[in-house]
Write a protein that holds these residues in place. Structure first.
Motif, PDB file in Angstrom:
ATOM      1  N   HIS A 276       0.857  -1.180  -0.280  1.00  0.00           N
ATOM      2  CA  HIS A 276      -0.124   0.131   0.175  1.00  0.00           C
ATOM      3  C   HIS A 276       0.794   1.180  -0.053  1.00  0.00           C
ATOM      4  CE1 HIS A 276      -3.604  -2.248   0.650  1.00  0.00           C
ATOM      5  NE2 HIS A 276      -2.532  -3.167   1.888  1.00  0.00           N
ATOM      6  N   LEU A 277       0.049   1.985  -0.685  1.00  0.00           N
ATOM      7  CA  LEU A 277       0.690   3.896  -1.185  1.00  0.00           C
ATOM      8  C   LEU A 277       1.569   4.739   1.139  1.00  0.00           C
ATOM      9  CD1 LEU A 277      -0.032   5.535  -3.460  1.00  0.00           C
ATOM     10  CD2 LEU A 277       1.917   4.190  -3.703  1.00  0.00           C
ATOM     11  N   ASN A 278       0.636   3.861   1.265  1.00  0.00           N
ATOM     12  CA  ASN A 278       0.536   4.731   3.163  1.00  0.00           C
ATOM     13  C   ASN A 278       0.011   3.543   3.790  1.00  0.00           C
ATOM     14  OD1 ASN A 278      -2.675   4.770   2.992  1.00  0.00           O
ATOM     15  ND2 ASN A 278      -1.976   6.747   1.816  1.00  0.00           N
ATOM     16  N   LEU A 279       0.094   3.790   5.154  1.00  0.00           N
ATOM     17  CA  LEU A 279       0.022   3.181   6.428  1.00  0.00           C
ATOM     18  C   LEU A 279      -1.810   3.000   7.054  1.00  0.00           C
ATOM     19  CD1 LEU A 279       0.658   1.244   8.339  1.00  0.00           C
ATOM     20  CD2 LEU A 279       1.355   3.008   9.984  1.00  0.00           C
ATOM     21  N   ILE A 280      -2.692   3.874   6.119  1.00  0.00           N
ATOM     22  CA  ILE A 280      -3.804   3.682   6.489  1.00  0.00           C
ATOM     23  C   ILE A 280      -4.478   2.273   5.787  1.00  0.00           C
ATOM     24  CG2 ILE A 280      -6.230   4.994   5.331  1.00  0.00           C
ATOM     25  CD1 ILE A 280      -4.799   7.407   5.654  1.00  0.00           C
ATOM     26  N   GLY A 281      -4.053   1.836   4.309  1.00  0.00           N
ATOM     27  CA  GLY A 281      -3.872   1.165   3.714  1.00  0.00           C
ATOM     28  C   GLY A 281      -4.115  -0.173   4.096  1.00  0.00           C
ATOM     29  N   VAL A 282      -2.716  -0.454   5.306  1.00  0.00           N
ATOM     30  CA  VAL A 282      -2.880  -0.832   6.157  1.00  0.00           C
ATOM     31  C   VAL A 282      -3.713  -1.941   6.553  1.00  0.00           C
ATOM     32  CG1 VAL A 282      -1.393  -2.422   6.881  1.00  0.00           C
ATOM     33  CG2 VAL A 282      -0.496  -1.305   5.673  1.00  0.00           C
ATOM     34  N   ILE A 283      -3.689  -0.588   7.155  1.00  0.00           N
ATOM     35  CA  ILE A 283      -5.057  -0.612   8.295  1.00  0.00           C
ATOM     36  C   ILE A 283      -6.275  -0.806   8.000  1.00  0.00           C
ATOM     37  CG2 ILE A 283      -6.589   0.828  10.274  1.00  0.00           C
ATOM     38  CD1 ILE A 283      -4.025   2.441  10.316  1.00  0.00           C
ATOM     39  N   LYS A 284      -6.735  -0.298   6.240  1.00  0.00           N
ATOM     40  CA  LYS A 284      -8.023  -1.340   6.011  1.00  0.00           C
ATOM     41  C   LYS A 284      -7.922  -3.208   5.245  1.00  0.00           C
ATOM     42  CE  LYS A 284      -9.101   3.302   3.174  1.00  0.00           C
ATOM     43  NZ  LYS A 284      -9.610   3.709   2.073  1.00  0.00           N
ATOM     44  N   GLU A 285      -6.606  -2.955   5.589  1.00  0.00           N
ATOM     45  CA  GLU A 285      -6.553  -4.421   5.249  1.00  0.00           C
ATOM     46  C   GLU A 285      -6.350  -5.316   6.795  1.00  0.00           C
ATOM     47  OE1 GLU A 285      -3.706  -6.934   1.494  1.00  0.00           O
ATOM     48  OE2 GLU A 285      -2.800  -5.763   3.666  1.00  0.00           O
ATOM     49  N   ILE A 286      -6.532  -4.853   7.608  1.00  0.00           N
ATOM     50  CA  ILE A 286      -5.812  -6.046   8.900  1.00  0.00           C
ATOM     51  C   ILE A 286      -6.433  -5.180  10.121  1.00  0.00           C
ATOM     52  CG2 ILE A 286      -3.224  -6.939   8.350  1.00  0.00           C
ATOM     53  CD1 ILE A 286      -2.341  -4.420  10.545  1.00  0.00           C
ATOM     54  N   TYR A 287      -7.400  -4.221   9.690  1.00  0.00           N
ATOM     55  CA  TYR A 287      -8.674  -4.219  10.919  1.00  0.00           C
ATOM     56  C   TYR A 287      -8.832  -3.021   9.998  1.00  0.00           C
ATOM     57  CZ  TYR A 287      -4.158  -4.071  13.910  1.00  0.00           C
ATOM     58  OH  TYR A 287      -2.621  -5.205  14.495  1.00  0.00           O
ATOM     59  N   PRO A 288     -10.544  -4.031   9.317  1.00  0.00           N
ATOM     60  CA  PRO A 288     -11.479  -3.274   8.538  1.00  0.00           C
ATOM     61  C   PRO A 288     -12.206  -2.228   9.250  1.00  0.00           C
ATOM     62  CG  PRO A 288     -11.429  -5.295   8.022  1.00  0.00           C
ATOM     63  CD  PRO A 288     -10.261  -4.979   9.382  1.00  0.00           C
ATOM     64  N   GLY A 289     -12.873  -1.323   8.990  1.00  0.00           N
ATOM     65  CA  GLY A 289     -13.411   0.011   9.806  1.00  0.00           C
ATOM     66  C   GLY A 289     -12.250   0.861  10.993  1.00  0.00           C
ATOM     67  N   LYS A 290     -11.364   0.642  10.953  1.00  0.00           N
ATOM     68  CA  LYS A 290     -10.505   1.328  12.043  1.00  0.00           C
ATOM     69  C   LYS A 290     -10.297   2.747  11.232  1.00  0.00           C
ATOM     70  CE  LYS A 290     -10.006  -0.755  16.572  1.00  0.00           C
ATOM     71  NZ  LYS A 290     -10.321   0.495  17.194  1.00  0.00           N
ATOM     72  N   ASP A 291     -10.097   2.491  10.156  1.00  0.00           N
ATOM     73  CA  ASP A 291      -9.999   3.374   9.351  1.00  0.00           C
ATOM     74  C   ASP A 291     -10.572   4.649   9.431  1.00  0.00           C
ATOM     75  OD1 ASP A 291     -11.020   1.754   7.280  1.00  0.00           O
ATOM     76  OD2 ASP A 291     -11.219   3.354   6.261  1.00  0.00           O
ATOM     77  N   ASN A 292     -12.047   4.655   9.877  1.00  0.00           N
ATOM     78  CA  ASN A 292     -12.682   5.826   9.835  1.00  0.00           C
ATOM     79  C   ASN A 292     -12.796   6.499  11.335  1.00  0.00           C
ATOM     80  OD1 ASN A 292     -14.229   5.106   7.072  1.00  0.00           O
ATOM     81  ND2 ASN A 292     -15.322   3.332   8.391  1.00  0.00           N
ATOM     82  N   GLU A 293     -11.655   5.829  12.300  1.00  0.00           N
ATOM     83  CA  GLU A 293     -11.370   6.970  13.634  1.00  0.00           C
ATOM     84  C   GLU A 293     -10.568   7.265  13.250  1.00  0.00           C
ATOM     85  OE1 GLU A 293     -11.306   3.641  16.397  1.00  0.00           O
ATOM     86  OE2 GLU A 293     -12.386   2.626  16.084  1.00  0.00           O
ATOM     87  N   ILE A 294      -9.587   7.465  12.432  1.00  0.00           N
ATOM     88  CA  ILE A 294      -8.566   8.117  12.024  1.00  0.00           C
ATOM     89  C   ILE A 294      -9.456   9.964  12.350  1.00  0.00           C
ATOM     90  CG2 ILE A 294      -6.714   9.053  10.681  1.00  0.00           C
ATOM     91  CD1 ILE A 294      -6.272   6.191   9.816  1.00  0.00           C
ATOM     92  N   GLU A 295      -9.571  10.439  10.881  1.00  0.00           N
ATOM     93  CA  GLU A 295     -10.165  11.633  11.481  1.00  0.00           C
ATOM     94  C   GLU A 295     -10.224  12.545  12.618  1.00  0.00           C
ATOM     95  OE1 GLU A 295      -9.214  13.224   9.117  1.00  0.00           O
ATOM     96  OE2 GLU A 295      -8.569  11.152   7.957  1.00  0.00           O
ATOM     97  N   THR A 296     -11.140  11.204  13.722  1.00  0.00           N
ATOM     98  CA  THR A 296     -11.318  11.553  14.891  1.00  0.00           C
ATOM     99  C   THR A 296     -10.382  12.039  15.693  1.00  0.00           C
ATOM    100  OG1 THR A 296     -11.501   9.639  15.684  1.00  0.00           O
ATOM    101  CG2 THR A 296     -13.382  10.275  15.026  1.00  0.00           C
ATOM    102  N   VAL A 297      -8.867  11.975  15.011  1.00  0.00           N
ATOM    103  CA  VAL A 297      -7.890  12.556  15.789  1.00  0.00           C
ATOM    104  C   VAL A 297      -7.462  14.030  16.200  1.00  0.00           C
ATOM    105  CG1 VAL A 297      -5.625  11.736  16.807  1.00  0.00           C
ATOM    106  CG2 VAL A 297      -6.844   9.487  16.113  1.00  0.00           C
ATOM    107  N   PRO A 298      -7.697  14.747  16.973  1.00  0.00           N
ATOM    108  CA  PRO A 298      -7.370  16.069  16.606  1.00  0.00           C
ATOM    109  C   PRO A 298      -6.205  15.812  15.530  1.00  0.00           C
ATOM    110  CG  PRO A 298      -7.479  15.688  19.058  1.00  0.00           C
ATOM    111  CD  PRO A 298      -7.860  14.056  18.868  1.00  0.00           C
ATOM    112  N   ALA A 299      -5.764  17.436  14.739  1.00  0.00           N
ATOM    113  CA  ALA A 299      -5.023  17.445  13.940  1.00  0.00           C
ATOM    114  C   ALA A 299      -3.410  17.773  14.631  1.00  0.00           C
ATOM    115  CB  ALA A 299      -5.540  18.346  12.480  1.00  0.00           C
TER     116      ALA A 299
END
Length: 318
Positions: A276-299
């Motif tokens: 994958h180009l980035n770590l988010i792609g790996v997260i989608k692959e092994i932890y389905p649904g977890k990628d949706n929580e990333i944007e809830t963490v303060p920038a």
């Protein structure tokens, strides 16, 4: 500490630090007040000296989510003397341990680390420092991508270092990830068969059961040793929920450490996985649904962690 500090003076002719020029027996250091009393007989620049790589390479490091009113991440750096724990929030960072008077409150990452450096705790290594602790440098592109991508997923994943990362060459790094708040599964209870106390046991059955128990105990010891050995080496695939991922300048992938040849520098994705180009792609692959929580963490929290990683450089100095 009770250890006497090492005092040196700068020899401008030879461009080296020398250790004479003061009365060593009359040198006194007060650990409570941080006052140093020395008597010198050379009018040259003096300084308190310590080994350049005293606090690195790091023995271990991690980024773990902390609970509380304000979202935060704890960066833990285990060094040769003690473990440093820094709490990062959207407002900045604060030193949790070791407890140092005068370091209470929230600061910027650079301010805190530079103050610690001036106090003798150096967590801001440079490329030149790598030679003193025998750590090969990673490429700048790899380090920058690692800092950016790892900081982007904090608060969703816990992150830990792999001790074999430094042996992978300039364009390969290994880290371990797992879901935040991981809870180890409870072991299944053993089911014991009911035995009639009045019934005499069959000697052959007793002998067979004893042999079976001995085999099971031996297997348990072997299995435990194998898991502990893998855990210490940082290459177990799912010890305590950790998964090993590989970073290269242009891709991420999950790998199977048990099938990964540590010295060939040609990592391949684990079975059923891809690059994958980035770590988010790996997260989608092994932890389905977890990628949706990333944007809830303060920038701002992610930015604070990114600055910390750029300064302490765990991908190189672990």
């Amino acid at each position: 500490t009770d250890t006497q500090p090492t005092i040196g003076w700068w020899n401008s002719e030879k461009n080296v630090w020398c250790f004479d020029g003061h009365r060593e027996k009359e040198t006194k250091y007060d650990a409570k007040t941080h006052h140093l009393h020395i008597k010198i007989w050379r009018l040259e620049p003096f300084a308190v000296l310590q080994p350049r790589g005293l606090d690195f390479p790091y023995l271990d490091w991690s980024l773990v989510k902390t609970d509380g009113k304000e979202p935060g991440i704890i960066l833990a750096l285990k060094g040769s003397r003690f473990e440093v724990r820094i709490r990062a929030t959207a407002a900045g960072v604060s030193l949790l341990s070791p407890a140092v008077p005068g370091y209470e409150g929230v600061m910027s990452p650079g301010h805190l680390l530079l103050r610690l450096q001036k106090s003798g705790l150096n967590l801001v290594p440079t490329d030149d420092d790598a030679k003193f602790c025998y750590k090969p440098l990673k490429s700048k592109a790899l380090e920058e991508k690692g800092c950016n991508d790892l900081a982007h997923v904090v608060g969703v994943l816990d992150i830990s270092g792999s001790r074999y990362s430094s042996s992978q060459g300039a364009d390969v790094a290994l880290v371990k990830i797992r879901e935040c708040g991981y809870v180890a599964p409870e072991p299944e209870p053993e089911v014991q068969a009911e035995v009639d106390p009045s019934e005499k046991p069959d000697p052959e059955v007793v002998k067979a059961e004893a042999a079976k128990k001995e085999r099971e105990e031996l297997m348990a010891i072997m299995t435990k040793e194998t898991l502990e050995d893998k855990k210490l080496k940082g290459i177990s695939d799912d010890t305590e929920g950790w998964r090993t991922v590989c970073l290269q300048p242009e891709k991420w992938m999950m790998i199977n450490p048990s099938k990964f040849h540590l010295r060939n520098n040609k990592p391949e994705p684990a079975e059923g996985c891809t690059t994958h180009l980035n770590l988010i792609g790996v997260i989608k692959e092994i932890y389905p649904g977890k990628d949706n929580e990333i944007e809830t963490v303060p920038a701002l929290l992610k930015e604070t962690v990114k600055k910390l990683l750029r300064l302490v450089r765990p991908l190189v100095f672990h």
